[in-house]
Design a protein around this motif. Structure first.
Motif, mmCIF file in Angstrom:
data_model
loop_
_atom_site.group_PDB
_atom_site.id
_atom_site.type_symbol
_atom_site.label_atom_id
_atom_site.label_comp_id
_atom_site.label_asym_id
_atom_site.label_seq_id
_atom_site.Cartn_x
_atom_site.Cartn_y
_atom_site.Cartn_z
ATOM 1 N N ILE A 243 -13.327 -5.298 -5.825
ATOM 2 C CA ILE A 243 -12.086 -5.205 -6.629
ATOM 3 C C ILE A 243 -11.496 -6.601 -6.834
ATOM 4 O O ILE A 243 -10.965 -6.922 -7.895
ATOM 5 C CB ILE A 243 -11.062 -4.253 -5.951
ATOM 6 C CG1 ILE A 243 -11.623 -2.831 -5.919
ATOM 7 C CG2 ILE A 243 -9.730 -4.276 -6.689
ATOM 8 C CD1 ILE A 243 -10.738 -1.823 -5.195
ATOM 9 N N GLU A 244 -11.639 -7.427 -5.819
ATOM 10 C CA GLU A 244 -11.098 -8.797 -5.914
ATOM 11 C C GLU A 244 -11.725 -9.553 -7.102
ATOM 12 O O GLU A 244 -11.011 -10.186 -7.886
ATOM 13 C CB GLU A 244 -11.425 -9.520 -4.615
ATOM 14 C CG GLU A 244 -10.469 -10.622 -4.283
ATOM 15 C CD GLU A 244 -10.721 -11.144 -2.875
ATOM 16 O OE1 GLU A 244 -10.828 -10.320 -1.934
ATOM 17 O OE2 GLU A 244 -10.835 -12.370 -2.733
ATOM 18 N N LEU B 127 -16.568 0.281 -8.258
ATOM 19 C CA LEU B 127 -15.493 -0.320 -7.451
ATOM 20 C C LEU B 127 -15.010 0.641 -6.364
ATOM 21 O O LEU B 127 -14.618 0.221 -5.271
ATOM 22 C CB LEU B 127 -14.329 -0.749 -8.338
ATOM 23 C CG LEU B 127 -14.644 -1.845 -9.367
ATOM 24 C CD1 LEU B 127 -13.414 -2.159 -10.207
ATOM 25 C CD2 LEU B 127 -15.136 -3.129 -8.677
ATOM 26 N N ARG B 128 -15.064 1.952 -6.695
ATOM 27 C CA ARG B 128 -14.671 2.941 -5.690
ATOM 28 C C ARG B 128 -15.657 2.889 -4.515
ATOM 29 O O ARG B 128 -15.271 2.966 -3.356
ATOM 30 C CB ARG B 128 -14.687 4.325 -6.343
ATOM 31 C CG ARG B 128 -13.719 5.292 -5.738
ATOM 32 C CD ARG B 128 -13.669 6.585 -6.528
ATOM 33 N NE ARG B 128 -12.670 6.589 -7.573
ATOM 34 C CZ ARG B 128 -12.929 6.712 -8.869
ATOM 35 N NH1 ARG B 128 -14.166 6.825 -9.313
ATOM 36 N NH2 ARG B 128 -11.950 6.708 -9.755
ATOM 37 N N ARG C 91 -4.958 -6.073 -6.243
ATOM 38 C CA ARG C 91 -6.092 -5.542 -5.456
ATOM 39 C C ARG C 91 -5.703 -4.251 -4.741
ATOM 40 O O ARG C 91 -6.393 -3.238 -4.841
ATOM 41 C CB ARG C 91 -6.537 -6.609 -4.438
ATOM 42 C CG ARG C 91 -7.660 -6.172 -3.532
ATOM 43 C CD ARG C 91 -8.157 -7.298 -2.638
ATOM 44 N NE ARG C 91 -7.129 -8.040 -1.928
ATOM 45 C CZ ARG C 91 -6.463 -7.595 -0.867
ATOM 46 N NH1 ARG C 91 -6.704 -6.387 -0.386
ATOM 47 N NH2 ARG C 91 -5.546 -8.347 -0.271
ATOM 48 N N VAL C 92 -4.550 -4.292 -4.066
ATOM 49 C CA VAL C 92 -4.111 -3.113 -3.304
ATOM 50 C C VAL C 92 -3.757 -1.970 -4.260
ATOM 51 O O VAL C 92 -4.152 -0.818 -4.047
ATOM 52 C CB VAL C 92 -2.890 -3.485 -2.417
ATOM 53 C CG1 VAL C 92 -2.255 -2.258 -1.817
ATOM 54 C CG2 VAL C 92 -3.300 -4.473 -1.342
ATOM 55 N N THR D 229 0.844 -1.205 0.000
ATOM 56 C CA THR D 229 0.000 0.000 0.000
ATOM 57 C C THR D 229 0.876 1.250 0.000
ATOM 58 O O THR D 229 0.650 2.190 -0.766
ATOM 59 C CB THR D 229 -0.913 0.016 1.260
ATOM 60 O OG1 THR D 229 -1.581 -1.234 1.334
ATOM 61 C CG2 THR D 229 -1.914 1.140 1.212
ATOM 62 N N PRO E 41 -15.312 -1.326 -2.605
ATOM 63 C CA PRO E 41 -13.959 -1.866 -2.818
ATOM 64 C C PRO E 41 -13.852 -3.381 -2.648
ATOM 65 O O PRO E 41 -12.933 -3.999 -3.175
ATOM 66 C CB PRO E 41 -13.095 -1.128 -1.792
ATOM 67 C CG PRO E 41 -14.002 -0.289 -0.983
ATOM 68 C CD PRO E 41 -15.363 -0.276 -1.577
ATOM 69 N N ASP E 42 -14.834 -3.965 -1.949
ATOM 70 C CA ASP E 42 -14.791 -5.429 -1.801
ATOM 71 C C ASP E 42 -14.892 -6.139 -3.147
ATOM 72 O O ASP E 42 -14.512 -7.310 -3.276
ATOM 73 C CB ASP E 42 -15.961 -5.924 -0.942
ATOM 74 C CG ASP E 42 -15.745 -5.565 0.510
ATOM 75 O OD1 ASP E 42 -14.647 -5.076 0.822
ATOM 76 O OD2 ASP E 42 -16.682 -5.771 1.312
ATOM 77 N N ARG F 230 -6.887 -0.377 -5.667
ATOM 78 C CA ARG F 230 -7.596 0.375 -4.622
ATOM 79 C C ARG F 230 -6.948 1.744 -4.416
ATOM 80 O O ARG F 230 -7.620 2.772 -4.330
ATOM 81 C CB ARG F 230 -7.563 -0.451 -3.324
ATOM 82 C CG ARG F 230 -8.070 0.247 -2.103
ATOM 83 C CD ARG F 230 -9.494 -0.155 -1.810
ATOM 84 N NE ARG F 230 -10.155 0.786 -0.945
ATOM 85 C CZ ARG F 230 -10.604 0.488 0.263
ATOM 86 N NH1 ARG F 230 -10.464 -0.725 0.721
ATOM 87 N NH2 ARG F 230 -11.220 1.393 0.989
ATOM 88 N N LEU G 140 -7.827 3.952 -7.392
ATOM 89 C CA LEU G 140 -9.226 4.404 -7.366
ATOM 90 C C LEU G 140 -9.448 5.451 -6.275
ATOM 91 O O LEU G 140 -10.214 6.389 -6.448
ATOM 92 C CB LEU G 140 -10.159 3.202 -7.139
ATOM 93 C CG LEU G 140 -10.346 2.282 -8.350
ATOM 94 C CD1 LEU G 140 -10.897 0.930 -7.926
ATOM 95 C CD2 LEU G 140 -11.261 2.931 -9.385
ATOM 96 N N ASP G 141 -8.755 5.289 -5.150
ATOM 97 C CA ASP G 141 -8.902 6.249 -4.054
ATOM 98 C C ASP G 141 -8.223 7.580 -4.379
ATOM 99 O O ASP G 141 -8.716 8.641 -4.004
ATOM 100 C CB ASP G 141 -8.269 5.701 -2.759
ATOM 101 C CG ASP G 141 -9.150 4.635 -2.125
ATOM 102 O OD1 ASP G 141 -10.301 4.482 -2.577
ATOM 103 O OD2 ASP G 141 -8.676 3.950 -1.202
#
Ligand code: HEM
Length: 454
Positions: A322-323, A315-316, A411-412, A164, A319-320, A415, A418-419
């Motif tokens: 995204i997987e 997805l934003r 995934r990370v 991250t 976020p679950d 995320r 997107l964030d």
């Protein structure tokens, strides 16, 4: 193959197009479209799926001269081969054409009498031993038992804060620019930095690390190598082995808490350890099998988000999911389109006779789009539930060692993107050129536009 031709030994490159005769006897010869794909036609490489669809329907086990192999395209046939590693060897993992080219190139270089090259070749031999991708049971099982625990889901979870942090740092470097070349600024450095960090490679050596990775992959799925590229590859291999030889010795004397120390000192219950050539060959595979592939996954995923704003917003907000998105990108655009096996005895695959010694190319990408297994296979469905797995990471004995790590990085990484960024789009600068390989599937560049999240 005529009755008088002796079958080649398993794992040995052959002198010529081994199956040119038996290919015609036993199966439909593959059509011009497939020859285009294996001849590296850019349009076919960019979107090989219609070609695979036709092969699945017309010639599911087809002989292809360009790669001197049977190309297996149906899910059930690919699964059958992967379930029987005792019959389908991984020893000739590069396929017959590249193995022969490498053997000839090495012989030519060795005959040149160049002192520097002799030294390089002797170093390269240090890592030349059957390892993981190119090993068969029982050796393969022993090696996996020694390294599996370093790559478990639980272990990878410990890396998540580090991944991250790395991803955030990369995004921060271009967040205010409005446009970025995503491959070089994010998709390459993220997996490279993660594996370098875990192996204990200092930041100052990262440029070398990247150069080695590039040089190792240049020959994969591309049979048009010149002598300079071959020499470049060997020089890089020699440098890589020299570098890690010293590091392994140091970690055996005084271990730290990095992955290299763990691998260098891993023991089975009976005290068995990895030999140095095995360890060096393995590290080589982490670079080849690990970095380029994750880079390609991240790039296809980012392109998809730029093409589909609703998906990005969804997805934003959730976020679950995204997987599930990552799994679908792996299924739809597998970075590894297919790999080789070699029949150790006369066998039948999908009703086609495959003689002992013949090479098969298992089209994982085709199996992933097989309508017999996946409903509406061309649709991206983040909630897809299928009783059968996709083959983006292979299956069975050789199932990807780094799958948990790759999934976590994707995934990370997504995320964090997107964030940190909004309003993804595709820049006018894109040419969407794909790499020249029928094995590794990916774009050379991807220009994204975006706005920074407030
Ligand atoms: C999206 C990323 C990745 C993809 C698509 C991918 C794909 C694959 C595939 C298809 C195989 C099966 C080989 C076969 O059937 O012979 C494989 C094996 C392997 N992968 Fe990955 N891989 C990825 C990431 C990684 C990472 C991050 C690492 C390690 C750092 C890694 C290390 C390996 C190794 C060592 C093997 C050989 C396993 C064996 O033969 O037992 N991969 N990978």
């Amino acid at each position: 193959m005529s009755a008088t031709t002796p079958p080649p030994l398993v794992g040995e490159p052959t002198d010529g197009p081994l199956g040119a005769d038996f290919g015609q006897e036993t199966t439909l010869n593959c059509d011009a479209e497939a020859q285009r794909l294996f001849g590296l036609d850019p349009d076919a490489l960019a979107c090989p799926y219609p070609i695979f669809e036709k092969l699945r329907s017309d010639a599911p086990v087809a002989w292809v001269d360009a790669i001197e192999s049977f190309v297996v395209t149906r899910y059930e046939d690919v699964a059958h081969v992967l379930r029987h590693p005792e019959v389908f060897s991984s020893a000739l993992a590069t396929g017959p054409v590249l193995a022969r080219q490498m053997a000839e190139g090495l012989a030519q270089l060795a005959a040149g009498g160049d002192g520097e090259l002799d030294m390089i070749l002797s170093r390269v031999k240090r890592g030349r031993t059957p390892v993981l991708l190119s090993a068969d049971p029982p050796l393969h099982r022993r090696q996996r038992n020694l390294v599996n625990r370093a790559f478990t889901q639980r272990r990878v979870r410990e890396y998540e804060p580090m991944i991250t942090e790395l991803a955030r740092r990369l995004v921060a470097e271009f967040a205010d620019d409005g446009e970025v070349e995503f491959v070089s600024r994010f998709a390459v450095p993220l997996p490279l930095a993660v594996i370098a960090d875990r192996l204990g490679v200092p930041r100052k050596d990262m440029a070398d690390f990247k150069r080695w990775s590039d040089d190792f992959t240049v020959a994969i799925g591309n049979h048009h190598l010149g002598p300079d590229e071959l020499k470049g590859m060997l020089v890089s291999q020699a440098e890589f082995y020299e570098y890690f030889n010293a590091m392994v010795e140091a970690r055996r004397i005084s271990p730290t808490d990095d992955l290299l120390s763990e691998l260098a000192n891993a023991r089975l219950d009976d005290g068995d350890m990895l030999e140095l050539p095995e360890l060096l060959g393995m590290l080589n595979q982490f670079l080849v099998a690990g970095n380029e592939t994750t880079t390609k996954l991240l790039t296809f995923a980012a392109k998809r988000l730029a093409e589909d704003c609703e998906l990005a917003d969804r997805l934003r907000a959730k976020p679950d999911e995204i997987e599930g998105f990552v799994e679908e990108m792996l299924r739809l655009e597998p970075p590894v389109q297919g790999l080789y096996r070699q029949a150790v005895e006369d066998v039948t695959v999908g009703g086609v006779a495959v003689p002992q010694g013949a090479s098969l190319w298992l089209a994982y990408a085709s199996a992933n789009h097989d309508e017999a297994v996946f409903e509406q296979p061309e649709a991206l469905d983040v909630g897809r539930s299928s009783s059968q797995p996709h083959f983006a990471f292979g299956f069975g004995e050789h199932f990807c060692l780094g799958a948990a790590l790759a999934r976590t990085e994707a995934r990370v990484g997504l995320r964090v993107l997107l964030d940190g960024l909004r309003d993804f789009g595709l820049s006018e600068r894109n040419r969407f050129e794909h790499e020249s390989s029928y094995v590794l599937h990916g774009m050379r560049e991807l220009w994204l536009t975006f706005t920074a999240a407030s």
